[in-house]
Design a protein around this motif. Structure first.
Motif, short mmCIF file in Angstrom:
data_model
loop_
_atom_site.label_atom_id
_atom_site.label_comp_id
_atom_site.label_asym_id
_atom_site.label_seq_id
_atom_site.Cartn_x
_atom_site.Cartn_y
_atom_site.Cartn_z
N MET A 63 6.80 6.49 30.46
CA MET A 63 6.64 7.89 30.04
C MET A 63 6.94 7.98 28.61
O MET A 63 6.36 8.49 27.84
CB MET A 63 7.17 8.77 30.93
CG MET A 63 6.62 9.04 32.13
SD MET A 63 4.62 9.65 32.07
CE MET A 63 4.92 11.27 31.55
N SER A 64 8.16 7.26 28.44
CA SER A 64 8.99 7.43 26.98
C SER A 64 8.23 6.42 25.97
O SER A 64 8.36 6.72 24.80
CB SER A 64 10.48 6.96 27.23
OG SER A 64 10.68 5.77 27.75
N SER A 65 7.72 5.28 26.55
CA SER A 65 7.13 4.28 25.48
C SER A 65 5.71 4.75 25.10
O SER A 65 5.15 4.43 24.00
CB SER A 65 7.12 3.02 26.02
OG SER A 65 6.30 3.06 27.12
N ALA A 66 5.10 5.65 25.92
CA ALA A 66 3.58 5.97 25.50
C ALA A 66 3.77 7.22 24.56
O ALA A 66 4.76 8.08 24.69
CB ALA A 66 2.90 6.66 26.92
N VAL A 67 3.29 7.19 23.51
CA VAL A 67 3.43 8.17 22.42
C VAL A 67 2.24 9.30 22.69
O VAL A 67 2.46 10.27 22.65
CB VAL A 67 3.35 7.45 21.02
CG1 VAL A 67 3.27 8.66 19.77
CG2 VAL A 67 4.49 6.54 20.83
N THR A 68 0.96 8.86 22.70
CA THR A 68 -0.08 9.55 22.75
C THR A 68 -0.52 9.52 24.26
O THR A 68 -0.30 8.77 24.93
CB THR A 68 -1.18 8.95 21.75
OG1 THR A 68 -1.89 7.83 22.35
CG2 THR A 68 -0.93 9.02 20.26
N ILE A 69 -1.73 10.47 24.41
CA ILE A 69 -2.22 10.52 25.82
C ILE A 69 -2.95 9.21 26.13
O ILE A 69 -2.97 8.75 27.28
CB ILE A 69 -3.10 11.96 25.96
CG1 ILE A 69 -2.16 13.06 25.99
CG2 ILE A 69 -4.04 11.77 27.16
CD1 ILE A 69 -3.10 14.36 25.83
N GLU A 70 -3.67 8.58 24.94
CA GLU A 70 -4.33 7.50 25.26
C GLU A 70 -3.42 6.29 25.49
O GLU A 70 -3.78 5.49 26.21
CB GLU A 70 -5.25 6.99 23.78
CG GLU A 70 -6.08 5.89 24.04
CD GLU A 70 -7.09 5.81 22.86
OE1 GLU A 70 -8.22 5.15 22.97
OE2 GLU A 70 -6.79 6.19 21.80
N ASP A 71 -2.28 6.38 24.80
CA ASP A 71 -1.22 5.18 25.24
C ASP A 71 -0.91 5.20 26.79
O ASP A 71 -0.83 4.08 27.55
CB ASP A 71 -0.13 5.35 24.52
CG ASP A 71 -0.03 5.09 23.14
OD1 ASP A 71 -1.04 4.41 22.63
OD2 ASP A 71 0.75 5.66 22.54
N LEU A 72 -0.61 6.55 27.27
CA LEU A 72 -0.31 6.62 28.84
C LEU A 72 -1.61 6.18 29.46
O LEU A 72 -1.34 5.40 30.55
CB LEU A 72 0.14 7.96 29.22
CG LEU A 72 0.73 8.28 30.25
CD1 LEU A 72 2.08 7.49 30.48
CD2 LEU A 72 0.80 9.74 30.47
N PHE A 73 -2.84 6.75 29.14
CA PHE A 73 -3.88 6.41 29.76
C PHE A 73 -4.27 4.75 29.93
O PHE A 73 -4.31 4.04 31.19
CB PHE A 73 -5.18 6.87 29.08
CG PHE A 73 -6.72 6.34 29.65
CD1 PHE A 73 -7.13 6.88 30.74
CD2 PHE A 73 -7.28 5.59 28.75
CE1 PHE A 73 -8.32 6.40 31.09
CE2 PHE A 73 -8.49 4.62 29.23
CZ PHE A 73 -9.05 5.32 30.53
#
Length: 77
Positions: A59-69
Protein backbone atom coordinates in the motif's frame (compact mmCIF):
# COMPACT_ATOMS: atom_id res chain seq x y z
CA UNK A 1 -8.37 -8.15 -14.85
CA UNK A 2 -9.21 -4.69 -16.14
CA UNK A 3 -8.10 -1.42 -14.57
CA UNK A 4 -11.56 0.12 -15.13
CA UNK A 5 -13.16 -2.58 -12.96
CA UNK A 6 -10.39 -2.23 -10.37
CA UNK A 7 -11.01 1.53 -10.11
CA UNK A 8 -14.77 0.91 -9.70
CA UNK A 9 -14.07 -1.52 -6.84
CA UNK A 10 -11.50 0.91 -5.40
CA UNK A 11 -14.05 3.77 -5.52
CA UNK A 12 -16.59 1.72 -3.54
CA UNK A 13 -14.29 1.98 -0.50
CA UNK A 14 -14.81 5.75 -0.36
CA UNK A 15 -18.01 7.45 0.84
CA UNK A 16 -17.38 11.00 -0.40
CA UNK A 17 -14.98 10.56 -3.32
CA UNK A 18 -16.75 10.21 -6.66
CA UNK A 19 -15.68 7.56 -9.17
CA UNK A 20 -15.15 10.33 -11.75
CA UNK A 21 -12.32 11.72 -9.56
CA UNK A 22 -10.39 8.45 -9.70
CA UNK A 23 -8.13 7.77 -12.67
CA UNK A 24 -5.22 5.34 -13.14
CA UNK A 25 -2.76 8.18 -12.40
CA UNK A 26 -4.57 9.39 -9.27
CA UNK A 27 -2.18 9.60 -6.30
CA UNK A 28 -4.58 7.96 -3.86
CA UNK A 29 -2.56 8.77 -0.70
CA UNK A 30 -3.31 12.45 -1.38
CA UNK A 31 -7.10 12.05 -1.51
CA UNK A 32 -8.79 13.99 1.31
CA UNK A 33 -10.79 10.95 2.35
CA UNK A 34 -7.87 8.47 2.34
CA UNK A 35 -7.14 7.12 5.83
CA UNK A 36 -5.65 3.97 7.32
CA UNK A 37 -9.20 2.65 7.65
CA UNK A 38 -9.76 3.14 3.92
CA UNK A 39 -6.42 1.38 3.28
CA UNK A 40 -7.68 -1.62 5.27
CA UNK A 41 -10.93 -1.57 3.27
CA UNK A 42 -8.93 -1.60 0.03
CA UNK A 43 -6.80 -4.52 1.30
CA UNK A 44 -9.99 -6.44 2.20
CA UNK A 45 -11.60 -5.64 -1.18
CA UNK A 46 -8.52 -6.85 -3.07
CA UNK A 47 -8.51 -10.09 -1.05
CA UNK A 48 -12.23 -10.68 -1.66
CA UNK A 49 -12.40 -9.63 -5.33
CA UNK A 50 -9.03 -10.84 -6.60
CA UNK A 51 -7.83 -13.41 -4.04
CA UNK A 52 -4.65 -11.37 -3.49
CA UNK A 53 -3.19 -10.48 -0.10
CA UNK A 54 -1.71 -7.00 0.07
CA UNK A 55 0.46 -5.86 2.96
CA UNK A 56 1.19 -2.40 4.34
CA UNK A 57 4.36 -2.18 2.25
CA UNK A 58 2.36 -2.83 -0.94
CA UNK A 59 0.00 0.00 0.00
CA UNK A 60 2.75 2.48 0.88
CA UNK A 61 4.97 1.72 -2.12
CA UNK A 62 2.10 2.19 -4.60
CA UNK A 63 1.81 5.86 -5.53
CA UNK A 64 -1.04 5.78 -8.04
CA UNK A 65 -4.10 3.60 -8.39
CA UNK A 66 -2.42 2.06 -11.45
CA UNK A 67 0.65 1.15 -9.33
CA UNK A 68 -1.63 -0.66 -6.90
CA UNK A 69 -3.49 -2.34 -9.77
CA UNK A 70 -0.17 -3.57 -11.22
CA UNK A 71 0.86 -4.96 -7.81
CA UNK A 72 -2.44 -6.83 -7.51
CA UNK A 73 -2.15 -8.07 -11.09
CA UNK A 74 1.40 -9.36 -10.57
CA UNK A 75 0.43 -11.17 -7.34
CA UNK A 76 -2.63 -12.72 -9.02
CA UNK A 77 -0.56 -14.40 -11.72
Amino acid sequence: MEIKEFIENFAEQFDDTDLSELKPDTVFHELDEYTSLIALSIIAMVDEEYGVTLNANDMSSAVTIEDLFNTVKSKAE
